[in-house]
Design a protein around this motif. Structure first.
Motif, PDB file in Angstrom:
ATOM      1  N   LEU A 132      22.553  38.315  37.004  1.00 23.08           N
ATOM      2  CA  LEU A 132      22.987  36.831  36.508  1.00 23.08           C
ATOM      3  C   LEU A 132      22.323  35.630  37.387  1.00 23.08           C
ATOM      4  O   LEU A 132      23.006  34.690  37.398  1.00 23.08           O
ATOM      5  N   ASP A 133      21.093  36.029  37.767  1.00 22.65           N
ATOM      6  CA  ASP A 133      20.471  35.124  38.448  1.00 22.65           C
ATOM      7  C   ASP A 133      20.254  34.101  37.491  1.00 22.65           C
ATOM      8  O   ASP A 133      19.655  34.033  36.420  1.00 22.65           O
ATOM      9  N   GLY A 134      20.741  32.643  37.782  1.00 24.63           N
ATOM     10  CA  GLY A 134      20.225  31.319  37.131  1.00 24.63           C
ATOM     11  C   GLY A 134      21.375  31.076  36.442  1.00 24.63           C
ATOM     12  O   GLY A 134      21.474  29.923  35.355  1.00 24.63           O
ATOM     13  N   VAL A 135      22.552  31.698  36.596  1.00 25.00           N
ATOM     14  CA  VAL A 135      23.874  31.360  35.776  1.00 25.00           C
ATOM     15  C   VAL A 135      24.973  30.967  36.541  1.00 25.00           C
ATOM     16  O   VAL A 135      26.114  30.818  36.177  1.00 25.00           O
ATOM     17  N   GLY A 136      24.687  30.739  37.814  1.00 28.74           N
ATOM     18  CA  GLY A 136      25.537  30.513  38.833  1.00 28.74           C
ATOM     19  C   GLY A 136      26.579  29.318  38.536  1.00 28.74           C
ATOM     20  O   GLY A 136      27.562  29.193  39.079  1.00 28.74           O
ATOM     21  N   ASP A 137      25.987  28.359  37.830  1.00 27.40           N
ATOM     22  CA  ASP A 137      26.707  26.876  37.685  1.00 27.40           C
ATOM     23  C   ASP A 137      27.637  27.084  36.517  1.00 27.40           C
ATOM     24  O   ASP A 137      28.437  26.210  36.093  1.00 27.40           O
ATOM     25  N   ARG A 138      27.463  28.316  35.769  1.00 29.51           N
ATOM     26  CA  ARG A 138      28.277  28.122  34.179  1.00 29.51           C
ATOM     27  C   ARG A 138      29.608  28.593  34.848  1.00 29.51           C
ATOM     28  O   ARG A 138      29.978  29.655  35.709  1.00 29.51           O
ATOM     29  N   ARG A 139      30.631  28.140  34.224  1.00 32.78           N
ATOM     30  CA  ARG A 139      32.180  28.610  33.924  1.00 32.78           C
ATOM     31  C   ARG A 139      32.333  30.001  33.296  1.00 32.78           C
ATOM     32  O   ARG A 139      31.430  29.994  32.248  1.00 32.78           O
ATOM     33  N   PRO A 140      33.502  30.564  33.490  1.00 31.07           N
ATOM     34  CA  PRO A 140      33.603  31.770  32.735  1.00 31.07           C
ATOM     35  C   PRO A 140      33.520  31.475  30.942  1.00 31.07           C
ATOM     36  O   PRO A 140      33.064  32.383  30.537  1.00 31.07           O
ATOM     37  N   ALA A 141      34.153  30.276  30.643  1.00 32.87           N
ATOM     38  CA  ALA A 141      34.113  30.023  29.143  1.00 32.87           C
ATOM     39  C   ALA A 141      32.758  29.980  28.587  1.00 32.87           C
ATOM     40  O   ALA A 141      32.362  30.330  27.321  1.00 32.87           O
ATOM     41  N   GLN A 142      31.519  29.788  29.611  1.00 33.58           N
ATOM     42  CA  GLN A 142      30.205  29.838  28.976  1.00 33.58           C
ATOM     43  C   GLN A 142      29.368  31.002  29.209  1.00 33.58           C
ATOM     44  O   GLN A 142      28.325  31.319  28.964  1.00 33.58           O
ATOM     45  N   LEU A 143      30.336  32.481  29.762  1.00 29.80           N
ATOM     46  CA  LEU A 143      29.896  33.481  29.755  1.00 29.80           C
ATOM     47  C   LEU A 143      30.073  34.245  28.662  1.00 29.80           C
ATOM     48  O   LEU A 143      31.435  34.263  28.162  1.00 29.80           O
ATOM     49  N   SER A 144      29.311  35.704  28.220  1.00 29.00           N
ATOM     50  CA  SER A 144      29.948  36.667  27.649  1.00 29.00           C
ATOM     51  C   SER A 144      31.078  37.317  28.299  1.00 29.00           C
ATOM     52  O   SER A 144      30.943  37.092  29.507  1.00 29.00           O
ATOM     53  N   GLY A 145      31.376  38.242  27.394  1.00 28.78           N
ATOM     54  CA  GLY A 145      32.383  39.311  28.140  1.00 28.78           C
ATOM     55  C   GLY A 145      31.732  40.208  29.202  1.00 28.78           C
ATOM     56  O   GLY A 145      32.511  40.273  30.216  1.00 28.78           O
ATOM     57  N   GLY A 146      30.551  40.563  28.892  1.00 28.03           N
ATOM     58  CA  GLY A 146      29.988  41.465  29.935  1.00 28.03           C
ATOM     59  C   GLY A 146      29.510  40.856  30.889  1.00 28.03           C
ATOM     60  O   GLY A 146      29.605  41.112  32.207  1.00 28.03           O
ATOM     61  N   GLN A 147      28.973  39.396  30.793  1.00 29.20           N
ATOM     62  CA  GLN A 147      28.711  38.576  32.038  1.00 29.20           C
ATOM     63  C   GLN A 147      29.955  38.470  32.906  1.00 29.20           C
ATOM     64  O   GLN A 147      29.738  38.397  34.173  1.00 29.20           O
ATOM     65  N   GLN A 148      31.017  37.966  32.233  1.00 25.85           N
ATOM     66  CA  GLN A 148      32.388  37.859  33.069  1.00 25.85           C
ATOM     67  C   GLN A 148      32.737  39.142  33.791  1.00 25.85           C
ATOM     68  O   GLN A 148      33.080  38.975  34.943  1.00 25.85           O
ATOM     69  N   GLN A 149      32.387  40.256  33.268  1.00 25.32           N
ATOM     70  CA  GLN A 149      32.909  41.361  33.927  1.00 25.32           C
ATOM     71  C   GLN A 149      31.739  41.736  35.137  1.00 25.32           C
ATOM     72  O   GLN A 149      32.378  42.328  36.328  1.00 25.32           O
ATOM     73  N   ARG A 150      30.749  41.178  34.816  1.00 24.83           N
ATOM     74  CA  ARG A 150      29.576  41.427  36.003  1.00 24.83           C
ATOM     75  C   ARG A 150      29.846  40.603  37.198  1.00 24.83           C
ATOM     76  O   ARG A 150      29.895  40.959  38.268  1.00 24.83           O
ATOM     77  N   VAL A 151      30.596  39.355  36.851  1.00 20.52           N
ATOM     78  CA  VAL A 151      30.974  38.502  37.911  1.00 20.52           C
ATOM     79  C   VAL A 151      32.112  38.860  38.736  1.00 20.52           C
ATOM     80  O   VAL A 151      32.106  39.019  39.952  1.00 20.52           O
ATOM     81  N   ALA A 152      33.137  39.360  37.788  1.00 18.64           N
ATOM     82  CA  ALA A 152      34.289  40.092  38.574  1.00 18.64           C
ATOM     83  C   ALA A 152      34.012  41.227  39.499  1.00 18.64           C
ATOM     84  O   ALA A 152      34.520  41.274  40.544  1.00 18.64           O
ATOM     85  N   LEU A 153      32.981  41.951  38.929  1.00 15.29           N
ATOM     86  CA  LEU A 153      32.424  43.277  39.925  1.00 15.29           C
ATOM     87  C   LEU A 153      31.807  42.549  41.041  1.00 15.29           C
ATOM     88  O   LEU A 153      31.868  43.390  42.243  1.00 15.29           O
ATOM     89  N   ALA A 154      30.944  41.671  41.052  1.00 13.95           N
ATOM     90  CA  ALA A 154      30.299  41.023  42.231  1.00 13.95           C
ATOM     91  C   ALA A 154      31.172  40.328  42.859  1.00 13.95           C
ATOM     92  O   ALA A 154      31.216  40.544  44.326  1.00 13.95           O
ATOM     93  N   ARG A 155      32.400  39.655  42.689  1.00 15.43           N
ATOM     94  CA  ARG A 155      33.413  39.184  43.313  1.00 15.43           C
ATOM     95  C   ARG A 155      34.188  40.251  43.990  1.00 15.43           C
ATOM     96  O   ARG A 155      34.390  40.081  45.418  1.00 15.43           O
ATOM     97  N   ALA A 156      34.136  41.433  43.612  1.00 14.30           N
ATOM     98  CA  ALA A 156      35.135  42.479  44.107  1.00 14.30           C
ATOM     99  C   ALA A 156      34.353  43.074  45.415  1.00 14.30           C
ATOM    100  O   ALA A 156      34.790  43.535  46.226  1.00 14.30           O
ATOM    101  N   LEU A 157      32.971  43.454  45.096  1.00 15.70           N
ATOM    102  CA  LEU A 157      31.918  44.194  45.756  1.00 15.70           C
ATOM    103  C   LEU A 157      31.567  43.104  47.016  1.00 15.70           C
ATOM    104  O   LEU A 157      31.208  43.533  48.137  1.00 15.70           O
ATOM    105  N   ALA A 158      31.660  41.991  46.938  1.00  9.19           N
ATOM    106  CA  ALA A 158      30.966  41.021  47.858  1.00  9.19           C
ATOM    107  C   ALA A 158      31.807  41.022  48.972  1.00  9.19           C
ATOM    108  O   ALA A 158      31.624  40.761  50.089  1.00  9.19           O
ATOM    109  N   THR A 159      33.114  41.184  48.806  1.00 13.20           N
ATOM    110  CA  THR A 159      34.275  41.383  50.084  1.00 13.20           C
ATOM    111  C   THR A 159      34.034  42.392  50.768  1.00 13.20           C
ATOM    112  O   THR A 159      34.960  42.755  51.851  1.00 13.20           O
ATOM    113  N   ALA A 160      33.409  43.627  50.306  1.00 10.24           N
ATOM    114  CA  ALA A 160      33.213  44.803  51.052  1.00 10.24           C
ATOM    115  C   ALA A 160      34.494  45.430  51.163  1.00 10.24           C
ATOM    116  O   ALA A 160      34.799  45.603  52.365  1.00 10.24           O
TER     117      ALA A 160
END
Length: 359
Positions: A132-160
């Motif tokens: 999702l490089d390049g979409v960092g400034d978008r809010r969830p409403a501007q993302l597809s369902g798959g993109q939102q789930q990728r962000v959620a996964l990144a948020r979960a794994l980023a905290t190790a």
């Protein structure tokens, strides 16, 4: 961000939960850095078990441990969710709608003590990792369902996290997007060696993501082991259906196996009468003309017709067997009709049922 002291820690849980008529009594073991799939029909207790492990639901007795730490041991000790190092991610990404994708990821890092600039850099790196490089400034409403789930996964794994619990994370996604996120999950779980449990209804998820499989039915574990071994040797009708098998319980007597009107040779069987399951693929069964005339043929009543991408799945009773046929071979068939079915003995595998094994 470095991992906590519980990095690559094994997860161990044995919990009993009683809620009215429902009783969950199940054990779960995940090796350090391993992934275990949790499968079962709706209402089996999968989500309840994950919520208990995450500290979001109480239990009546048992324990939850992560590496050397005992998180819960009933009324004596209970670690709050925020102190466990365990993250639960479900179908709903639960992103903050007022934050950008980058800030959603950074939020979790800030909670765990990272500075603002460091959190932002790490969040940007994770956006790149999940495509999702390049979409960092978008809010969830501007993302597809798959993109939102990728962000959620990144948020979960980023905290190790020391352990990641995934509760049907791909169910709400279309087939192509689910495949992309599944591949991402496989890569990141392997790369980070995150101990994980994936609750799913899909055998593809289990095979693609996990090394082990635990089957939960009616609040109890009915089968557990390596994924492919469990799916190839189903102990229950549910597991057989998930793995794409027919599973018919009958009796082996001498060199013959019988169930309802179906008789099959079983050379080499002992003379003792033994409860045995015959396992075979729906595609290995044929509808033939005329009455049953030899072993491996039987009369069955059609109880349901299901359209499939490849044709029609004919469900029959007495015994309960699924038959996959091309559409033209199902022309004229209706519920209540009696058909003659044939399965070649070479396409059947027999599994003797041991005492206490669920059929």
């Amino acid at each position: 961000m470095s991992r906590s002291s519980d990095a690559a820690a094994g997860l161990s849980a044995r919990v009993a939960v009683r809620r009215g008529a429902f009783v969950l009594d199940a054990a779960l073991q995940v090796p350090a850095g391993g992934v275990v799939a949790l499968m079962g029909p709706s209402g089996a207790g999968k989500s309840t078990l994950l919520r208990v492990v995450a500290g979001l639901a109480p239990f009546d007795e048992g324990h939850v441990s992560l590496g050397p730490r005992t998180l819960d041991d009933g009324p004596g000790r209970r670690t709050p969710p925020a102190g466990r190092g365990v993250v639960l991610l479900g179908q709903d990404p639960r992103l903050f709608p007022h934050l950008s994708a980058r800030d959603n990821i950074a939020f979790g890092l800030r909670v765990h003590g990272a500075g603002k600039d460091a959190a932002s850099r790490t969040a940007a790196d994770w956006l790149r990792r999940v495509g999702l490089d390049g979409v960092g400034d978008r809010r969830p409403a501007q993302l597809s369902g798959g993109q939102q789930q990728r962000v959620a996964l990144a948020r979960a794994l980023a905290t190790a996290p020391a352990a990641l619990l995934l509760d049907e994370p791909l169910t709400s996604l279309d087939t192509e997007t689910a495949g992309d996120v599944r591949a991402l999950l496989h890569h990141e779980l392997a790369r980070t060696r995150t101990t994980a449990v994936v609750a799913t209804h899909d055998a593809v998820d289990a095979v693609a993501l996990a090394g082990g499989l635990v089957v939960l039915e009616g609040g109890r574990v009915t089968q557990a082991g390596p994924v492919r071994e469990v799916l190839a040797d189903p102990a229950t009708r549910f597991v057989a259906a998930v793995g794409g098998w027919n599973r018919v319980v009958g009796t082996t007597d001498a060199a013959t196996w019988r169930a309802a009107g179906l008789t099959l040779p079983r050379p080499g069987a002992s003379g003792a009468s033994t409860a045995t399951a015959a396992v075979f693929r729906p595609g290995g069964v044929r509808i033939v003309a005329g009455p049953p005339a030899r072993p491996g043929e039987w009369a069955a009543r059609v109880v349901r017709l299901e359209q499939t991408p490849a044709g029609v799945r004919v469900r029959t009773a007495e015994p309960d067997v699924a038959v996959d046929v091309v559409a033209e071979h199902a022309t004229g068939l209706g519920v209540g009709d009696t058909v003659t079915l044939r399965v070649h003995p070479d396409d059947v595998r027999f599994v003797d049922l041991v005492a206490g094994r669920v059929s």
